[in-house]
Scaffold this active site. Structure first.
Site, PDB file in Angstrom:
ATOM      1  CG  HIS A  40      -0.435   0.173   2.543  1.00 16.22           C
ATOM      2  ND1 HIS A  40       0.312  -0.820   3.196  1.00 16.22           N
ATOM      3  CD2 HIS A  40       0.104   1.256   3.371  1.00 16.22           C
ATOM      4  CE1 HIS A  40       0.833  -0.510   4.216  1.00 16.22           C
ATOM      5  NE2 HIS A  40       0.726   0.701   4.521  1.00 16.22           N
ATOM      6  CG  HIS A 126       7.707   5.469  -0.185  1.00 16.93           C
ATOM      7  ND1 HIS A 126       7.490   6.719   0.746  1.00 16.93           N
ATOM      8  CD2 HIS A 126       8.032   4.681   0.735  1.00 16.93           C
ATOM      9  CE1 HIS A 126       7.523   6.536   1.936  1.00 16.93           C
ATOM     10  NE2 HIS A 126       7.779   4.891   2.043  1.00 16.93           N
TER      11      HIS A 126
END
Length: 186
Positions: A40, A126
């Site tokens: 995620h 990220h």
């Protein structure tokens, strides 16, 4: 009662990225790889969240996504924090991530009045792949070099998840508290 929560975009790994995850898994200790179903991009980590605020947080998420159409991001380049020669976290960078940055900002401003402290560092989207706990094998450095500029594919972002994270000795377990679908409708 409190729950450990965060707001995120779940990422199904494209095949090329799944191959990198397999390579990381084969390194065993000290490389702790994030599970395929747990990948995620965190938009906001809330931490200990009072249960009586869950509905208010759901409302804040719904407000934050108003007018945000689905969008596509590219997963590109393998890197490490704090730096590639001294990795503690292995990550994949994101291209075309401006909508994620905008969503994170909106969430920050909507959640701060609920006593969730704003981040002190700028949001840097990220995808965390692994955490390094100890001296990494040489194969990790080789993998980082080989994929420093690799495009792993694109992901269509269509919803935001409000997630409960339960810590267990064998790792964290996630359950979705609510899903919020992106739509350009106002």
């Amino acid at each position: 009662m409190t729950l450990r929560t965060f707001i995120a975009v779940l990422i199904p790994p494209p095949p090329r990225l799944a191959n990198v995850l397999r390579s990381l898994t084969e390194m065993n200790k000290p490389v702790a790889v994030v599970g395929l179903k747990k990948l995620h991009i965190t938009l906001k980590f809330l931490g200990d969240t009072p249960a009586d605020q869950l509905d208010t947080i759901r409302d804040a998420i719904a407000t934050a996504i108003v007018g945000q159409s689905p969008f596509t991001i590219e997963l590109r380049s393998l890197g490490a924090f704090p730096r590639p020669d001294r990795p503690s976290v292995v990550w994949v960078g994101l291209q075309s991530a401006e909508p994620l940055i905008s969503l994170a900002r909106r969430l920050e401003s909507l959640l701060e009045p609920l006593s969730f402290a704003p981040e002190t560092r700028p949001f840097s989207p990220h995808l965390t792949l692994a955490r390094i706990k100890g001296r990494p094998p040489q194969s990790l450095f080789d993998l980082l070099r080989r994929h420093a500029a690799t495009s792993f594919g694109t992901i269509d972002v269509r919803q935001i998840e409000f997630i409960h994270s339960q810590l267990h000795p064998d790792g964290s377990r996630y359950s979705t508290l609510s899903s919020h679908t992106l739509s350009s409708l106002r």
